[in-house]
Design a protein around this motif. Structure first.
Motif, PDB file in Angstrom:
ATOM      1  N   ALA A  38       0.785  -1.235   0.000  1.00 17.25           N
ATOM      2  CA  ALA A  38       0.000   0.000   0.000  1.00 17.25           C
ATOM      3  C   ALA A  38       0.819   1.287   0.000  1.00 17.25           C
ATOM      4  CB  ALA A  38      -0.966  -0.007   1.195  1.00 17.25           C
ATOM      5  N   PRO A  39       1.961   1.369   0.692  1.00 21.74           N
ATOM      6  CA  PRO A  39       2.692   2.641   0.681  1.00 21.74           C
ATOM      7  C   PRO A  39       3.040   3.131  -0.718  1.00 21.74           C
ATOM      8  CG  PRO A  39       3.520   1.259   2.438  1.00 21.74           C
ATOM      9  CD  PRO A  39       2.560   0.406   1.644  1.00 21.74           C
ATOM     10  N   PHE A  40       3.295   2.223  -1.651  1.00 15.05           N
ATOM     11  CA  PHE A  40       3.632   2.624  -3.015  1.00 15.05           C
ATOM     12  C   PHE A  40       2.454   3.321  -3.684  1.00 15.05           C
ATOM     13  CE2 PHE A  40       3.845   1.930  -7.598  1.00 15.05           C
ATOM     14  CZ  PHE A  40       5.138   2.345  -7.892  1.00 15.05           C
ATOM     15  N   ASP A  41       1.308   2.650  -3.754  1.00 16.75           N
ATOM     16  CA  ASP A  41       0.150   3.209  -4.459  1.00 16.75           C
ATOM     17  C   ASP A  41      -0.411   4.431  -3.735  1.00 16.75           C
ATOM     18  OD1 ASP A  41      -0.666   0.871  -6.588  1.00 16.75           O
ATOM     19  OD2 ASP A  41       0.161   0.036  -4.755  1.00 16.75           O
ATOM     20  N   VAL A  42      -0.488   4.360  -2.414  1.00 15.13           N
ATOM     21  CA  VAL A  42      -0.999   5.492  -1.650  1.00 15.13           C
ATOM     22  C   VAL A  42      -0.086   6.705  -1.818  1.00 15.13           C
ATOM     23  CG1 VAL A  42      -1.432   6.360   0.680  1.00 15.13           C
ATOM     24  CG2 VAL A  42      -2.264   4.093   0.017  1.00 15.13           C
ATOM     25  N   GLY A  43       1.222   6.460  -1.858  1.00 21.38           N
ATOM     26  CA  GLY A  43       2.159   7.562  -2.066  1.00 21.38           C
ATOM     27  C   GLY A  43       1.933   8.267  -3.387  1.00 21.38           C
ATOM     28  N   PHE A  44       1.705   7.499  -4.447  1.00 20.92           N
ATOM     29  CA  PHE A  44       1.452   8.103  -5.754  1.00 20.92           C
ATOM     30  C   PHE A  44       0.109   8.822  -5.787  1.00 20.92           C
ATOM     31  CE2 PHE A  44       5.052   5.808  -7.451  1.00 20.92           C
ATOM     32  CZ  PHE A  44       5.458   6.609  -8.513  1.00 20.92           C
ATOM     33  N   LEU A  45      -0.932   8.218  -5.226  1.00 20.23           N
ATOM     34  CA  LEU A  45      -2.241   8.861  -5.232  1.00 20.23           C
ATOM     35  C   LEU A  45      -2.224  10.164  -4.441  1.00 20.23           C
ATOM     36  CD1 LEU A  45      -4.460   5.694  -4.829  1.00 20.23           C
ATOM     37  CD2 LEU A  45      -4.568   7.299  -6.750  1.00 20.23           C
ATOM     38  N   ASN A  46      -1.613  10.134  -3.272  1.00 17.43           N
ATOM     39  CA  ASN A  46      -1.560  11.354  -2.468  1.00 17.43           C
ATOM     40  C   ASN A  46      -0.713  12.432  -3.131  1.00 17.43           C
ATOM     41  OD1 ASN A  46      -3.277  10.470  -0.482  1.00 17.43           O
ATOM     42  ND2 ASN A  46      -1.666   9.790   0.907  1.00 17.43           N
ATOM     43  N   MET A  47       0.323  12.029  -3.865  1.00 16.08           N
ATOM     44  CA  MET A  47       1.128  13.011  -4.582  1.00 16.08           C
ATOM     45  C   MET A  47       0.309  13.649  -5.714  1.00 16.08           C
ATOM     46  SD  MET A  47       4.164  14.318  -4.290  1.00 16.08           S
ATOM     47  CE  MET A  47       5.132  13.052  -3.443  1.00 16.08           C
ATOM     48  N   GLU A  48      -0.514  12.838  -6.384  1.00 17.96           N
ATOM     49  CA  GLU A  48      -1.391  13.388  -7.423  1.00 17.96           C
ATOM     50  C   GLU A  48      -2.429  14.321  -6.800  1.00 17.96           C
ATOM     51  OE1 GLU A  48      -1.004  13.223 -10.549  1.00 17.96           O
ATOM     52  OE2 GLU A  48       0.299  11.504 -10.905  1.00 17.96           O
ATOM     53  N   PHE A  49      -2.981  13.933  -5.669  1.00 23.79           N
ATOM     54  CA  PHE A  49      -3.935  14.810  -4.983  1.00 23.79           C
ATOM     55  C   PHE A  49      -3.289  16.155  -4.648  1.00 23.79           C
ATOM     56  CE2 PHE A  49      -6.499  11.071  -2.978  1.00 23.79           C
ATOM     57  CZ  PHE A  49      -7.089  10.823  -4.209  1.00 23.79           C
ATOM     58  N   ALA A  50      -2.059  16.097  -4.135  1.00 30.89           N
ATOM     59  CA  ALA A  50      -1.384  17.321  -3.702  1.00 30.89           C
ATOM     60  C   ALA A  50      -1.192  18.297  -4.856  1.00 30.89           C
ATOM     61  CB  ALA A  50      -0.039  16.973  -3.066  1.00 30.89           C
ATOM     62  N   ARG A  51      -1.051  17.774  -6.083  1.00 33.51           N
ATOM     63  CA  ARG A  51      -0.854  18.641  -7.248  1.00 33.51           C
ATOM     64  C   ARG A  51      -2.110  19.421  -7.619  1.00 33.51           C
ATOM     65  NH1 ARG A  51       2.461  14.139  -9.134  1.00 33.51           N
ATOM     66  NH2 ARG A  51       4.602  14.868  -9.468  1.00 33.51           N
ATOM     67  N   LEU A  52      -3.244  19.021  -7.065  1.00 33.15           N
ATOM     68  CA  LEU A  52      -4.509  19.632  -7.435  1.00 33.15           C
ATOM     69  C   LEU A  52      -4.811  20.893  -6.640  1.00 33.15           C
ATOM     70  CD1 LEU A  52      -6.684  16.407  -7.771  1.00 33.15           C
ATOM     71  CD2 LEU A  52      -5.495  17.658  -9.577  1.00 33.15           C
ATOM     72  N   GLY A  53      -4.024  21.170  -5.622  1.00 31.41           N
ATOM     73  CA  GLY A  53      -4.209  22.401  -4.861  1.00 31.41           C
ATOM     74  C   GLY A  53      -5.351  22.320  -3.863  1.00 31.41           C
ATOM     75  N   PRO A  54      -5.957  23.467  -3.536  1.00 33.79           N
ATOM     76  CA  PRO A  54      -6.983  23.529  -2.475  1.00 33.79           C
ATOM     77  C   PRO A  54      -8.206  22.656  -2.728  1.00 33.79           C
ATOM     78  CG  PRO A  54      -6.205  25.726  -3.046  1.00 33.79           C
ATOM     79  CD  PRO A  54      -5.640  24.805  -4.074  1.00 33.79           C
ATOM     80  N   ALA A  55      -8.529  22.383  -3.973  1.00 37.24           N
ATOM     81  CA  ALA A  55      -9.727  21.597  -4.292  1.00 37.24           C
ATOM     82  C   ALA A  55      -9.472  20.092  -4.250  1.00 37.24           C
ATOM     83  CB  ALA A  55     -10.246  21.989  -5.670  1.00 37.24           C
ATOM     84  N   ALA A  56      -8.283  19.698  -3.856  1.00 33.61           N
ATOM     85  CA  ALA A  56      -7.913  18.280  -3.871  1.00 33.61           C
ATOM     86  C   ALA A  56      -8.705  17.481  -2.844  1.00 33.61           C
ATOM     87  CB  ALA A  56      -6.424  18.135  -3.604  1.00 33.61           C
ATOM     88  N   PRO A  57      -8.962  16.201  -3.130  1.00 35.80           N
ATOM     89  CA  PRO A  57      -9.568  15.327  -2.116  1.00 35.80           C
ATOM     90  C   PRO A  57      -8.636  15.180  -0.911  1.00 35.80           C
ATOM     91  CG  PRO A  57      -9.611  14.317  -4.307  1.00 35.80           C
ATOM     92  CD  PRO A  57      -8.721  15.506  -4.400  1.00 35.80           C
ATOM     93  N   LYS A  58      -9.199  14.743   0.191  1.00 36.21           N
ATOM     94  CA  LYS A  58      -8.375  14.508   1.369  1.00 36.21           C
ATOM     95  C   LYS A  58      -7.371  13.392   1.078  1.00 36.21           C
ATOM     96  CE  LYS A  58     -11.872  15.846   4.765  1.00 36.21           C
ATOM     97  NZ  LYS A  58     -12.689  15.382   5.920  1.00 36.21           N
ATOM     98  N   PRO A  59      -6.145  13.519   1.601  1.00 38.02           N
ATOM     99  CA  PRO A  59      -5.169  12.449   1.380  1.00 38.02           C
ATOM    100  C   PRO A  59      -5.668  11.119   1.943  1.00 38.02           C
ATOM    101  CG  PRO A  59      -4.121  14.402   2.301  1.00 38.02           C
ATOM    102  CD  PRO A  59      -5.600  14.634   2.385  1.00 38.02           C
TER     103      PRO A  59
END
Length: 236
Positions: free
Chosen positions: A92-113
């Motif tokens: 899980a750390p691999f996939d979650v790390g990538f998903l959360n990094m993609e979320f972070a790129r979305l700025g204030p409107a991003a889903p919760k990590p």
């Protein structure tokens, strides 16, 4: 009702912190550990090149991704599919790390990590159940007899479907319905199919003790006195 989403991703490389991006997401819905047939699958334009090492693993080329939507355009559909279901991921750390990094790129409107501690990591389950053994997905498929004939290359949706089968095996066996009941062992079903086989019941195991060992055991138990607990387990 327990709803879970078995998830897998493919990426441009192995280091999300160094700029590697998601290129594929595959999700499989489980209700009470049964695959419902409801899936989510999306290729994503990473806006950067796929590394040679990653291409060798999944076979997804830059050309295949050139006309696909970027992550920002698919995130709402992805999050809606997952809802509040528990995620099930291998390593899980691999996939979650990538998903959360993609979320972070979305700025204030991003889903919760995604909170890693709330994810079921099947790699950790496998390591606890089979300590010291190989516990990658291929090894687990071989151990549990899960068919991988279609798996020529890694693919997010196919790997999620395979992982869903492995996950159920790690929990103890396949389910029979959308309820909570677990399928009865095949030997029970086979016995029920035989019309004149008589009442089903446990089959006694043949003792592996020699006659001399049995006699010495009886003598030992007798020496423990009349209140010895072992007397309860002696043959009448």
């Amino acid at each position: 009702m327990l709803r879970e989403i078995v998830l897998d991703t493919e990426t441009t490389g192995t280091d999300a912190r160094n700029g590697d991006r998601l290129i594929e997401i595959g999700c499989v819905e489980l209700i009470n550990h049964v695959q419902t047939g409801n899936v989510y699958h999306q290729l994503v334009n990473p806006q950067r090149a796929v590394s040679e090492g990653a291409f060798a693993v999944h076979g997804i080329s830059d050309a295949m991704l050139a006309d696909k939507p970027i992550f920002a355009d698919v995130v709402d559909a992805f999050v809606a599919f997952c809802g509040d279901a528990r995620l099930v991921i291998h390593n899980a750390p691999f996939d979650v790390g990538f998903l959360n990094m993609e979320f972070a790129r979305l700025g204030p409107a991003a889903p919760k990590p995604i909170v890693l501690e709330e994810v079921v990591d099947t790699l950790l389950l496998a390591r606890r159940k089979h300590p010291g053994a190989a516990n990658n997905l291929d090894a687990l498929c071989n151990r549990y007899g899960v068919d991988t004939a279609r798996r020529v290359k890694h693919g997010a949706l196919l790997d999620a479907q395979i992982l869903a089968e492995v996950y159920v095996e790690l929990l103890g066996g396949k389910q029979t319905s959308l309820g909570l009941s677990i399928a009865e062992p095949a030997v029970t079903v086979a016995r029920a199919d035989v019309a004149d086989s008589g009442p089903a019941g446990p089959r006694p195991m043949r003792s592996r003790l020699s006659e001399d060992e049995r006699v010495r055991h009886v003598s030992f138990v007798e020496s423990l006195g009349t209140n010895a607990v072992w007397r309860e387990y002696m043959e009448p």
